[in-house]
Design an enzyme around this catalytic site. Structure first.
Site, PDB file in Angstrom:
ATOM      1  N   ASP A  24       0.786  -1.251   0.000  1.00 27.77           N
ATOM      2  CA  ASP A  24       0.000   0.000   0.000  1.00 27.77           C
ATOM      3  C   ASP A  24       0.814   1.295   0.000  1.00 27.77           C
ATOM      4  O   ASP A  24       0.517   2.219   0.780  1.00 27.77           O
ATOM      5  CB  ASP A  24      -0.954   0.007   1.206  1.00 27.77           C
ATOM      6  CG  ASP A  24      -1.996  -1.092   1.172  1.00 27.77           C
ATOM      7  OD1 ASP A  24      -1.959  -1.941   0.256  1.00 27.77           O
ATOM      8  OD2 ASP A  24      -2.858  -1.121   2.078  1.00 27.77           O
ATOM      9  N   LYS A 126      -6.981  -4.841  -3.234  1.00 26.35           N
ATOM     10  CA  LYS A 126      -7.772  -5.355  -2.106  1.00 26.35           C
ATOM     11  C   LYS A 126      -8.704  -4.267  -1.612  1.00 26.35           C
ATOM     12  O   LYS A 126      -8.443  -3.083  -1.825  1.00 26.35           O
ATOM     13  CB  LYS A 126      -6.839  -5.823  -0.991  1.00 26.35           C
ATOM     14  CG  LYS A 126      -5.962  -4.720  -0.430  1.00 26.35           C
ATOM     15  CD  LYS A 126      -4.919  -5.271   0.520  1.00 26.35           C
ATOM     16  CE  LYS A 126      -4.063  -4.175   1.111  1.00 26.35           C
ATOM     17  NZ  LYS A 126      -4.768  -3.220   1.960  1.00 26.35           N
ATOM     18  N   CYS A 171      -2.057  -3.008   7.650  1.00 23.55           N
ATOM     19  CA  CYS A 171      -1.973  -3.880   6.470  1.00 23.55           C
ATOM     20  C   CYS A 171      -0.718  -4.745   6.457  1.00 23.55           C
ATOM     21  O   CYS A 171      -0.764  -5.901   6.034  1.00 23.55           O
ATOM     22  CB  CYS A 171      -2.139  -3.050   5.208  1.00 23.55           C
ATOM     23  SG  CYS A 171      -3.816  -2.354   5.121  1.00 23.55           S
TER      24      CYS A 171
END
Ligand SMILES: [Zn+2]
Length: 224
Positions: A24, A126, A171
């Site tokens: 991310d 995601k 994450c």
């Protein structure tokens, strides 16, 4: 548990059974973004250096990308009277709800321009189910919807995964924990990640959980 108390694995040589998972690295998680992680942009150069090591050693580089539809149920704006950072739990959402972030095709959902995306063999998106959040790169928060990452890595005979990116205590942490559950040997690159520490103490708890789960820790300079 502080980073200073961890033992780091040394002399790590990368081969074609290794994968680097870069989590991310998108504008909304950078300083100035919608859900900023402090100093999140300061790890980019070192992540690029490690990605280069993987590339030259025939390892596999994977980027994950948080990729929400508008009005996603992980956004506090979906609930009248709720604020970003509030605790909230329902199936597939929680334990925190967030400001609107990483909405598909917005600037905030793009990877930082300095990240060397050309090293990536795959990009796993995601969080695109409207009612399910996804912290982990492997499986969404309903614990049923897989992203396909485990299958991708298994088909390439990957044994060890190395995790870096944002945010340490969300994450990256959930990807590491799930990596163990999917049968990988997991290394956490502690100086190539930054956390948000929400609620306070969350970074420390995440490190402790990972240690107890058998995750190994290392730093950029320990690759040979
Ligand atoms: Zn998200």
């Amino acid at each position: 548990m502080n980073i200073e108390n961890l033992t780091f694995q040394k002399k790590i040589a990368i081969n074609n059974n290794d994968s680097l998972l870069i989590i991310d690295m998108q504008y909304d998680f950078m300083p100035g973004g919608a859900l900023p992680v402090e100093e999140g942009d300061q790890i980019i150069d070192d992540i690029n250096l490690v990605a280069e090591i993987f590339k030259s050693s025939n390892g596999i580089v994977v980027l994950t990308q948080d990729w929400h539809p508008k009005n996603h149920k992980s956004f506090a704006s979906s609930y009248p009277g709720k604020n970003p950072g509030d605790e909230f739990q329902s199936e597939g959402i929680g334990p925190i709800i967030w400001p609107d972030h990483c909405v598909q095709n917005t600037y905030g959902s793009k990877f930082h321009e300095d990240l060397k995306k050309e090293y990536a063999h795959a990009i796993i998106r995601k969080g695109y189910h409207p009612k399910i959040d996804s912290y982990s790169g492997f499986i969404e928060n309903d614990k049923k919807s897989e992203t396909g990452l485990a299958g991708f890595l298994n088909s390439l005979k990957i044994k060890r995964i190395f995790i870096c990116g944002l945010a340490l205590d969300y994450c990256c942490y959930f990807t590491a924990i799930d990596g163990i559950d999917f049968g990988f040997e997991v290394y956490f690159l502690v100086n190539l990640t930054k956390g948000i520490d929400l609620p306070p103490g969350n970074i420390s708890n995440s490190l402790e959980d990972m240690k107890n789960k058998g995750i190994k820790f290392t730093i950029k300079d320990n690759f040979v």
